[in-house]
Scaffold this motif. Structure first.
Motif, PDB file in Angstrom:
ATOM      1  N   THR A   1       0.779  -1.109   0.013  1.00  0.00           N
ATOM      2  CA  THR A   1       0.088   0.050   0.121  1.00  0.00           C
ATOM      3  C   THR A   1       0.846   1.158  -0.090  1.00  0.00           C
ATOM      4  OG1 THR A   1      -0.118  -0.219   2.389  1.00  0.00           O
ATOM      5  CG2 THR A   1      -1.959  -0.999   1.179  1.00  0.00           C
TER       6      THR A   1
ATOM      7  N   ILE B   1      -5.532   2.324  -6.752  1.00  0.00           N
ATOM      8  CA  ILE B   1      -6.205   3.324  -5.631  1.00  0.00           C
ATOM      9  C   ILE B   1      -5.873   4.366  -5.772  1.00  0.00           C
ATOM     10  CG2 ILE B   1      -6.225   3.644  -3.108  1.00  0.00           C
ATOM     11  CD1 ILE B   1      -8.246   1.466  -3.832  1.00  0.00           C
TER      12      ILE B   1
ATOM     13  N   SER C   1     -14.736   4.325  -0.413  1.00  0.00           N
ATOM     14  CA  SER C   1     -14.696   3.142   0.192  1.00  0.00           C
ATOM     15  C   SER C   1     -16.449   2.732  -0.139  1.00  0.00           C
ATOM     16  CB  SER C   1     -14.527   3.065   1.831  1.00  0.00           C
ATOM     17  OG  SER C   1     -13.460   3.437   2.159  1.00  0.00           O
TER      18      SER C   1
ATOM     19  N   VAL D   1     -10.836   2.134   2.516  1.00  0.00           N
ATOM     20  CA  VAL D   1      -9.668   2.588   2.082  1.00  0.00           C
ATOM     21  C   VAL D   1      -9.128   3.596   3.229  1.00  0.00           C
ATOM     22  CG1 VAL D   1      -8.526   3.917   0.243  1.00  0.00           C
ATOM     23  CG2 VAL D   1     -10.312   2.708  -0.286  1.00  0.00           C
TER      24      VAL D   1
ATOM     25  N   THR E   1      -5.713  -0.913   1.970  1.00  0.00           N
ATOM     26  CA  THR E   1      -7.207  -1.108   1.387  1.00  0.00           C
ATOM     27  C   THR E   1      -7.326  -2.593   2.320  1.00  0.00           C
ATOM     28  OG1 THR E   1      -6.985  -0.187  -0.701  1.00  0.00           O
ATOM     29  CG2 THR E   1      -8.698  -1.871  -0.365  1.00  0.00           C
TER      30      THR E   1
END
Length: 645
Positions: free
Chosen positions: A184, A195, A238, A258, A272
């Motif tokens: 991430t 993302i 989200s 998220v 996430t």
């Protein structure tokens, strides 16, 4: 601009290979034949993949060369090159300090305009760009055995950083969705990149309202304001992701969150997680199975479409079908088709479902002989053999009807069942006897592949093709089908073709009496709307067919499709208003009636099915629908006469 051609020399299994690329392009071939090598080469060009000595083709000492040709350079590409968004943001920030000073505002934007024009003209001169005509832009990347990399335009060396300010960036989704390669934060990965793409904002509304306080904000207060902004964005994102993800996994027990993964350092890192409501705990998506990760990627891409973002990038995706159930593969390719309308997409695949929705001309088939990858003619036979499509994949019933789109499928299925009941042939006639195959366009591979299989000597099932006119004369459209079939090794007979006279099936719903009863709107107003639509349509069609007029087929098909009477076509309201006022009439009753029809029609679940079921066959035969019913009645009679029921 879009990537028009990719030419590769001396890279891995490729000695020399050249492929033309459309808005959505697929590369197919057996494992280890070189599909992924083409995408790898493009990543090497962008500096996203390292080149080693093992990558030189069969040990050659010649340079690896990757040549990319871009086409259709637009002003937005030049704006990206000069960093116009940053320039505009700087001015916007400056004028916020004097919101009521109109003279100051005008002066700042005039200076911005002059600076923009100056920098764009410099770029045009430097790269020999002609915005007025179709502009082709060729860049050659070379890499030598001693590790020297160069970029050239028309033989002139260009610094790497200059190149990537100009060309569209790429986003990559690899076939290997491996948790230990996903993160991430600091490294690039499928989920992290996607993302971040959703989190990026590209409009002038992405700013923070500062509180009215005396004095200055402290560093901690600034951090708090920005962190809150990011957290708010995460909450909204989200919700959208959860909706698509739960639809994919068919359960509402898992939701997507998220989250900001680390403390603020002016560079947010996102995490996430899946929240399991049944056990009350959160699980990092990267620790989940590859199937869930693939469904998350699908959900992210679907959310990207919903956000209607305007980023300009090229999407490279290896095997989008990997770990996905066939029903989700269909959602994936439909999502990629939508994305490719704005963002060029290049994919590799083994899936007949994925390939079936792609234009035949945008499919490239690779083979390998003695360790060397080369292209083979993407004939229907080659594609059918490559993907392993078999008769059992399509022939589940005793007859086949090819239709173009989802709405055609719904209309014909419901009408056939209605006709069969009227003839005393029982319920669910279509389900028992007919495979109705939705091709999503008769230039798509699914039509040619399935038709090719149905032409095997040992297959005796009858089949028909039902298509709208697309604005062509019925006889011309029929002849076109027969010619295209012959080119692809398929002999089509006139009796197999049912070409409707109207542009598209939505035309058959434009009956004021039936619409009035179905939508509970004024029949007089609907008659006025329908009359004006068909008059505008016929007038435009005559212009297209008359070579002395300037209207071309593309303009006609883009603006006169009857679906515009039932939908805003995923366009912003001002864009639809512009089309209606430009190509139809500036008439308030027409505009208002159409708006009510669109609103009412889209409030109904499955409006096509409910429209057909509301009326009996005699009522439908009294409308424009009579033509469709007559064709389908012939199909039902042929099947029932063959004692298939």
């Amino acid at each position: 601009m879009r990537l028009y051609n990719l030419k590769i020399k001396n890279y891995k299994s490729i000695n020399e290979l050249s492929v033309n690329l459309g808005t959505l392009t697929a590369i197919v071939g057996k494992n280890n034949f070189g599909k992924s090598t083409t995408l790898d080469a493009l990543q090497c060009f962008y500096g996203l993949r390292e080149i080693s000595q093992a990558d030189f083709h069969l040990g050659t000492k010649k340079d690896i060369e990757i040549q990319v040709t871009f086409k259709d350079v637009e002003e937005s590409d030049l704006e990206r090159y000069i960093g116009y968004k940053a320039m505009h943001a700087k001015v916007t920030t400056k004028i916020k300090g004097k919101p009521d000073d109109e003279e100051f505002l005008n002066k700042q934007f005039e200076k911005l305009k002059e600076e923009k024009e100056k920098k764009i003209n410099e770029a045009i001169e430097k790269y020999h760009i002609n915005l007025e005509n179709e502009c082709t832009f060729k860049i050659i990347f070379s890499y030598s055995l001693d590790g020297k990399a160069t970029y050239k335009i028309e033989g002139k060396l260009i610094p790497k950083n200059e190149i990537f300010k100009f060309v569209p960036p790429v986003k990559v989704i690899s076939a290997i969705r491996t948790p230990d390669k996903e993160t991430t934060a600091g490294t690039k990965s499928n989920l992290k990149e996607l993302i971040a793409l959703l989190q990026s904002e590209n409009d002038e509304n992405d700013y923070i309202d500062l509180p009215e306080i005396e004095g200055k904000l402290t560093y901690e207060e600034i951090k708090s304001l920005i962190s809150q902004k990011e957290e708010d964005k995460c909450v909204h994102l989200s919700k959208d992701l959860t909706k698509h993800f739960q639809n994919a996994i068919n359960t509402d027990s898992l939701s997507v969150k998220v989250k900001i993964d680390e403390s603020f350092k002016f560079d947010f890192k996102y995490k996430t997680v899946l929240e399991d409501s049944e056990v009350g705990r959160e699980v990092d998506i990267l620790s989940c199975g590859t199937g869930l990760q693939s469904m998350m990627i699908l959900s992210i891409l679907q959310t990207y479409i919903k956000l209607k973002k305007d980023d300009n990038f090229i999407l490279l995706i290896e095997e989008p079908e990997v770990y996905l159930h066939p029903s989700l593969q269909r959602k994936m390719i439909n999502t990629l088709l939508k994305i490719s309308e704005k963002n060029q997409t290049i994919l590799t695949t083994h899936s007949p479902i994925i390939i079936s929705k792609i234009d035949k001309g945008n499919i490239h088939c690779v083979n390998k002989v003695k360790g060397v990858t080369h292209l083979v003619d993407p004939t229907v036979n080659n594609i059918v053999d490559e993907l392993g499509i078999q008769i059992s994949d399509i022939l589940n019933k005793q007859a086949v009807v090819f239709v173009e789109g989802k709405d055609d499928y719904l209309l014909f299925t419901n009408l056939i069942d209605k006709i069969a009941i009227e003839k005393g042939l029982g319920l669910d006639f279509t389900e028992k006897n007919i495979d109705i195959i939705q091709t999503d366009g008769f230039d798509k591979m699914s039509f040619y592949a399935n038709a090719q299989i149905l032409h095997k000597d040992f297959v005796k099932a009858p089949y028909w093709i039902i298509a709208d006119s697309d604005g062509e004369v019925v006889e011309d459209r029929t002849e076109s089908f027969i010619k295209r079939g012959a080119i692809n090794g398929i002999k089509l007979e006139n009796e197999q073709l049912r070409i409707l006279s109207e542009y598209a099936i939505e035309s058959y719903f434009l009956d004021s009496q039936l619409l009035s009863e179905f939508l509970q709107l004024s029949e007089v107003d609907l008659q006025y709307m329908c009359t004006l639509y068909f008059e505008s349509y016929e007038h435009a069609l005559n212009k297209v067919r008359d070579s002395s007029h300037s209207m071309n087929k593309e303009t006609f098909r883009k603006n006169y499709k009857p679906k515009i009477m039932f939908s805003n076509l995923d366009k912003p309201y001002p864009a639809i208003q512009h089309i209606l006022r430009t190509y139809y009439v500036e008439d308030e009753l027409f505009m208002a009636t159409r708006e009510r029809v669109v609103e009412k029609w889209n409030e109904i679940d499955n409006p096509i099915e409910k429209f057909v079921n509301k009326f009996d066959c005699s009522q439908l035969r009294g409308s424009k629908m009579k033509e469709v019913i007559n064709h389908l009645e012939e199909v039902v009679d042929k099947i029932s006469g063959s004692h298939i029921v």
